[in-house]
Structures are given as C-alpha cells and as structure tokens.
Design a protein around this motif. Structure first.
Motif, short mmCIF file in Angstrom:
data_model
loop_
_atom_site.label_atom_id
_atom_site.label_comp_id
_atom_site.label_asym_id
_atom_site.label_seq_id
_atom_site.Cartn_x
_atom_site.Cartn_y
_atom_site.Cartn_z
N HIS A 1 3.15 -3.11 6.76
CA HIS A 1 1.97 -2.25 6.64
C HIS A 1 1.89 -1.31 7.84
N GLU B 1 1.33 3.91 2.81
CA GLU B 1 1.82 3.51 4.13
C GLU B 1 3.34 3.65 4.09
N HIS C 1 0.87 -1.18 0.00
CA HIS C 1 0.00 0.00 0.00
C HIS C 1 0.91 1.23 0.00
ZN ZN Z 1 -1.58 -1.82 4.28
#
Ligand code: ZN
Length: 295
Positions: free
Chosen positions: A107, A18, A15
C-alpha cells in the motif's frame, strides 16, 4: 518441518489508485527470478483487477474491508469487490487453513507514513521480522493493532503471518522512485528473512521492538450536516509518529482558530491527513509508542 513457510504471496492493487504496489508486482511478474528463494514459493497477485487504470480506490466498495467472515460467507453481496474478495479467499485462504502462508500487501499513503510495516497479527514471527526490518532503514516504523484478527475485514487477515507495507507520503495515482525502491528493498528483506528462518539460520534481530500501538482514530470537527469545519493544523501536517503533547495544535478551523490536543497522555499520530480516510471519518489514528521485548 511444520513451521516452514512454503508459499509467500505479494499483493498489489488492493487499492488500485496506489501505484507503487501495482508497478512493483508488474516488475516481479516480468522478472520472476527476483522473487526466487530456495526454501519457499513466492507468488504475486493483483487484487482489485477491475479497478486498475480507473484511478479509483475501489469501484463499489473498499476491497480491503470485504474480508470479514460474515461478508465472505454472504452470497447476497454481489458488488465487484465482494465477488473478488471471495475469489481471493479461494485463492489464498480460507482463514482457518490458508493456502498462502505469508501475505505481503503493498500500500501507499498520502500521509507521511515513511516505511510503515503493519504486522497482520502479533505472532512472534511477525514481530521478530518487524524488529529485523527496523534495523535496515531508519524510516521503518512498525504500526500494530490495525484490526487484523481472524474476523477482520482486511485482505491480509486471510493468513496470520504477514504484513501490509504503507509507504508515504505520496499522492494517489502517482509514482515516487525513492518510495518504490524502498518498498522493493523491504520486500526483498522480508523474503530473505523468511528464507533464512526456513533454513534455521536466523538473521540478527534486536531483542526489543519499538512499535506504535493503535489506540483509536479521531475525526475532523464537523457540523450538523457532516461538513468538515477544520483542517489538519500546519504544525501537525507530516508529523506522523512524532509525539503529540497536551496543548499541541491538531486542527485549524477555516476561520483560523486552532484546536488543541487536550488529553494528558502523550500519543503518536499516524495516517495524518490520509486522503482515503476523509470519507471514513478519520483525520488521524492515535497510537502509543511501546517497547516490546521479543526474545
Ligand atoms: Zn491502500
């Protein structure tokens, strides 16, 4: 020895919004000696490369939902993330004989997830490692059962050994030095643990693991046009992994009415008020606390 872990992969930017994972991978790329251990090779990968710098979680589709077997095999799926998932499957997978033996997927969360370890499977190796990590820092929590079976859509499902690390609370697109250093500490501890196991010199592991088993997620109250009708109740905000009893408030409507948790069974919410989950219909994930005997 067949049980040796030969290749460990640290993944950042699954992601791209992040930032801790991104900057930690960049640090490791700059100082690769930090990842050197005698008994295995440790590589880094930036997953959603095209998304880096956009401030977005994804461009077309959440990359961490693109690894289901059918999607990986479906050549008609041509979004950037679908193509990237196939590349990562070639690089680290495939699931039935992965090139990477252990994936650490980095994450962060806007929820108060502290230092959450999400083992990819309940393989004894993963559970013992998780138990070991709980001894190192009081903020480590172990969250089980976020779907990572072999047909799961998550990146880390490419190999059965590994985990995601979810640290928080932290806003998207910002850094936090404490959480960065704690994530780095967890990564080093994982590498040290694997190295010791590879050498047959197991590190001390408690015999029971305190873990939070995911049960199901609940959505915000919504009206017929899917508009949210309530917020996380202030008493629940930031209370991830704390017990939620019957009668405790969970939501507060915009007119100030509270909505209580009504079930008899005590649960432990996680991912409370995670920003990315509003669009997925998830206000929180309810878990139950378990003591698991691991040896
Ligand atoms: Zn994530």
């Amino acid at each position: 020895m067949s049980n040796q872990i030969c290749v460990v992969t640290i993944v950042g930017s699954t992601h791209p919004n992040e930032l801790i994972g991104y900057h930690l991978v960049k640090k490791f790329e700059q100082f690769p000696e930090l990842l050197q251990r005698d008994s295995f090779k440790c590589e880094t990968v930036l997953a959603n490369i095209k998304g880096i710098g956009t401030g977005l979680r994804y461009l077309d589709r959440d990359l961490n939902r693109c690894f289901g077997n059918e999607d990986l095999a479906n050549l008609k799926l041509t979004s950037y993330e679908d193509i990237r998932a196939k590349q990562l499957n070639t690089l680290l997978g495939p699931k039935d004989r992965p090139k990477s033996d252990f994936i650490i997927d980095l994450h962060s969360s806007t929820a108060n997830m502290a230092l959450s370890i999400l083992p990819t499977t309940k393989h004894p190796f993963n559970l013992k490692l998780a138990a070991y990590l709980t001894t190192l820092h009081p903020a480590v929590r172990v969250l089980l059962g976020v779907d990572c079976t072999q047909n799961a859509p998550r990146l880390r499902s490419l190999t059965p050994l590994g985990c995601a690390i979810e640290v928080g609370p932290i806003a998207n697109n910002v850094l936090n030095a404490d959480l960065f250093m704690q994530t780095e500490m967890i990564v080093h501890s994982i590498l040290n643990y694997i190295d010791a196991e590879n050498k047959g010199k197991s590190l001390p592991v408690p015999s029971t693991l305190t873990a939070y088993q995911s049960l199901f997620s609940i959505d915000y109250p919504r009206d017929s046009s899917n508009e949210i009708q309530a917020m996380i109740h202030p008493q629940l905000q930031g209370q991830d992994y704390e017990p939620l009893y019957k009668g405790d408030p969970i939501f507060l409507t915009f007119s100030g009415e509270k909505i209580d948790y009504e079930s008899e069974s005590t649960v432990y919410p996680a991912f409370v008020n995670e920003a990315a989950y509003y669009s997925q219909g998830v206000a929180m994930t309810l878990t139950q606390k378990e003591e698991i005997e691991i040896w």
